[in-house]
Design a protein around this motif. Structure first.
Motif, PDB file in Angstrom:
ATOM      1  N   LEU A 144      16.489  24.122  90.725  1.00 12.46           N
ATOM      2  CA  LEU A 144      17.447  23.791  92.484  1.00 12.46           C
ATOM      3  C   LEU A 144      18.204  24.703  93.053  1.00 12.46           C
ATOM      4  O   LEU A 144      18.385  24.612  94.537  1.00 12.46           O
ATOM      5  CB  LEU A 144      17.970  22.426  92.122  1.00 12.46           C
ATOM      6  CG  LEU A 144      17.519  20.394  91.674  1.00 12.46           C
ATOM      7  CD1 LEU A 144      17.968  20.344  90.918  1.00 12.46           C
ATOM      8  CD2 LEU A 144      15.963  20.316  93.066  1.00 12.46           C
ATOM      9  N   PHE A 145      18.234  25.374  92.141  1.00 11.10           N
ATOM     10  CA  PHE A 145      19.281  26.619  92.852  1.00 11.10           C
ATOM     11  C   PHE A 145      18.371  27.232  94.190  1.00 11.10           C
ATOM     12  O   PHE A 145      18.821  28.270  94.604  1.00 11.10           O
ATOM     13  CB  PHE A 145      19.790  27.498  91.740  1.00 11.10           C
ATOM     14  CG  PHE A 145      21.125  26.986  91.096  1.00 11.10           C
ATOM     15  CD1 PHE A 145      22.576  26.115  91.450  1.00 11.10           C
ATOM     16  CD2 PHE A 145      20.716  26.190  89.960  1.00 11.10           C
ATOM     17  CE1 PHE A 145      23.671  26.136  91.137  1.00 11.10           C
ATOM     18  CE2 PHE A 145      21.825  24.895  89.716  1.00 11.10           C
ATOM     19  CZ  PHE A 145      23.136  25.229  90.473  1.00 11.10           C
ATOM     20  N   THR A 146      17.254  27.584  93.660  1.00 15.76           N
ATOM     21  CA  THR A 146      16.098  28.275  94.546  1.00 15.76           C
ATOM     22  C   THR A 146      16.963  27.218  95.984  1.00 15.76           C
ATOM     23  O   THR A 146      15.784  28.338  96.947  1.00 15.76           O
ATOM     24  CB  THR A 146      15.361  28.553  94.724  1.00 15.76           C
ATOM     25  OG1 THR A 146      14.070  27.375  93.480  1.00 15.76           O
ATOM     26  CG2 THR A 146      15.236  29.196  92.421  1.00 15.76           C
ATOM     27  N   PHE A 147      16.857  26.566  96.699  1.00 15.56           N
ATOM     28  CA  PHE A 147      16.372  25.574  97.849  1.00 15.56           C
ATOM     29  C   PHE A 147      18.208  25.627  98.549  1.00 15.56           C
ATOM     30  O   PHE A 147      18.852  25.521  98.222  1.00 15.56           O
ATOM     31  CB  PHE A 147      16.496  24.134  97.197  1.00 15.56           C
ATOM     32  CG  PHE A 147      15.546  23.444  96.938  1.00 15.56           C
ATOM     33  CD1 PHE A 147      13.443  23.393  97.752  1.00 15.56           C
ATOM     34  CD2 PHE A 147      15.030  23.744  95.555  1.00 15.56           C
ATOM     35  CE1 PHE A 147      12.998  24.077  96.985  1.00 15.56           C
ATOM     36  CE2 PHE A 147      13.364  23.342  94.394  1.00 15.56           C
ATOM     37  CZ  PHE A 147      12.735  23.502  95.564  1.00 15.56           C
ATOM     38  N   GLN A 148      17.910  26.134  99.602  1.00 13.31           N
ATOM     39  CA  GLN A 148      19.661  26.107 100.671  1.00 13.31           C
ATOM     40  C   GLN A 148      19.728  24.766 100.469  1.00 13.31           C
ATOM     41  O   GLN A 148      21.013  24.435 100.561  1.00 13.31           O
ATOM     42  CB  GLN A 148      18.783  26.286 102.145  1.00 13.31           C
ATOM     43  CG  GLN A 148      18.386  28.179 101.124  1.00 13.31           C
ATOM     44  CD  GLN A 148      19.923  29.078 101.275  1.00 13.31           C
ATOM     45  OE1 GLN A 148      20.861  28.535 101.576  1.00 13.31           O
ATOM     46  NE2 GLN A 148      19.317  30.328 100.384  1.00 13.31           N
ATOM     47  N   GLU A 149      19.080  23.854 101.083  1.00 15.86           N
ATOM     48  CA  GLU A 149      19.512  22.085 100.645  1.00 15.86           C
ATOM     49  C   GLU A 149      20.201  21.493  99.361  1.00 15.86           C
ATOM     50  O   GLU A 149      21.559  20.904  99.290  1.00 15.86           O
ATOM     51  CB  GLU A 149      18.201  21.351 100.920  1.00 15.86           C
ATOM     52  CG  GLU A 149      17.423  21.775 102.131  1.00 15.86           C
ATOM     53  CD  GLU A 149      16.644  22.687 102.247  1.00 15.86           C
ATOM     54  OE1 GLU A 149      15.814  22.374 102.605  1.00 15.86           O
ATOM     55  OE2 GLU A 149      16.225  23.130 101.250  1.00 15.86           O
ATOM     56  N   PHE A 150      19.996  21.631  98.296  1.00  9.60           N
ATOM     57  CA  PHE A 150      21.187  22.024  97.164  1.00  9.60           C
ATOM     58  C   PHE A 150      22.018  22.439  97.155  1.00  9.60           C
ATOM     59  O   PHE A 150      22.677  22.878  97.096  1.00  9.60           O
ATOM     60  CB  PHE A 150      19.986  22.172  96.190  1.00  9.60           C
ATOM     61  CG  PHE A 150      20.734  21.712  94.640  1.00  9.60           C
ATOM     62  CD1 PHE A 150      20.712  21.126  94.549  1.00  9.60           C
ATOM     63  CD2 PHE A 150      21.006  22.950  94.106  1.00  9.60           C
ATOM     64  CE1 PHE A 150      21.577  20.025  93.380  1.00  9.60           C
ATOM     65  CE2 PHE A 150      22.091  22.665  92.682  1.00  9.60           C
ATOM     66  CZ  PHE A 150      21.935  21.328  92.252  1.00  9.60           C
ATOM     67  N   LEU A 151      21.934  24.202  97.664  1.00 10.90           N
ATOM     68  CA  LEU A 151      23.043  24.990  97.503  1.00 10.90           C
ATOM     69  C   LEU A 151      24.271  24.606  98.627  1.00 10.90           C
ATOM     70  O   LEU A 151      25.088  24.805  98.483  1.00 10.90           O
ATOM     71  CB  LEU A 151      22.635  26.433  98.001  1.00 10.90           C
ATOM     72  CG  LEU A 151      21.898  27.635  96.776  1.00 10.90           C
ATOM     73  CD1 LEU A 151      21.357  28.271  96.883  1.00 10.90           C
ATOM     74  CD2 LEU A 151      22.748  27.551  95.842  1.00 10.90           C
TER      75      LEU A 151
END
Length: 211
Positions: A145-152
């Motif tokens: 999930l840390f590869t998605f900007q929305e999650f970050l």
């Protein structure tokens, strides 16, 4: 005079034909679950990115756990995940299969060291390792999930909620995998293919004693 049944023929990399078929069937069924998890993940990602892609609401890896328990051979979960990967679901199934494989490699090593042999597939000791496998898949999914900007962009609380959902799902889906195996065995499914051999041996012994 009774005769012992011939040992099962090893078809590929130490797998019997029956165990190969089990892995292939479970891998093929995993394709549908992974596609469903992807669709649900895309639908929810815009409003709840912490639920993830793939969605933690779908037990997309549960049949890989079933493969690892039913086929007590190194590489069974990985083989099933390879079938799913080749079937067009990408590396998601492969990563899940790798996590399940790691858990059950450790499980088999521990059991052989403590017992000298592996427990039967329906033994409750596999339940704990099924849950561990579910947790490893969940942690791997959470890390991705840390590869998605929305999650970050989410606050830390929602990130932790995403981790909690995956750990809870890992527990539930690991338990579900073990329950599926137990249900199959109680219904008479024979993953090893030895029951027919036992019946034939008993019949041959009976006919030999009668003659």
């Amino acid at each position: 005079m009774s005769s012992t049944p011939a040992p099962p023929r090893r078809a590929f990399l130490g797998f019997t034909t029956r165990s190969l078929l089990i892995c292939v069937v479970l891998g093929a069924a995993t394709i549908a679950l992974v596609h469903l998890a992807r669709v649900v993940g895309v639908l929810f990602f815009g409003i709840a990115p912490w639920l993830g892609r793939p969605s933690a609401l779908i037990p997309y890896f549960v049949l890989l756990i079933v493969a690892a328990i039913l086929v007590p051979h190194a590489g069974s979960a990985l083989l099933a995940s390879l079938v799913a990967t080749v079937g067009g679901v990408g590396t998601m199934a492969l990563m899940a299969g790798l996590m399940v494989e790691i858990a059950f490699l450790i499980a088999r090593a521990v059991q052989r060291r403590r017992r000298g042999e592996l427990a039967p597939p329906d033994d409750r000791s596999w339940l704990w390792w099924s849950i561990v496998a579910g947790w490893l898949v969940g942690l791997n999914s959470f890390a991705l999930l840390f590869t998605f900007q929305e999650f970050l962009a989410l606050p830390a609380g929602l990130m932790l909620a995403g981790l909690g959902v995956r750990l809870a799902a890992g527990l539930v889906y690991g338990w579900l995998g073990w329950l599926i195996v137990r249900g199959l065995l109680r219904a008479g499914f024979d993953p090893i293919g030895t029951r027919k051999g036992r019946r034939l041996t008993a019949e041959e012994a009976a006919s030999g004693s009668a003659s």
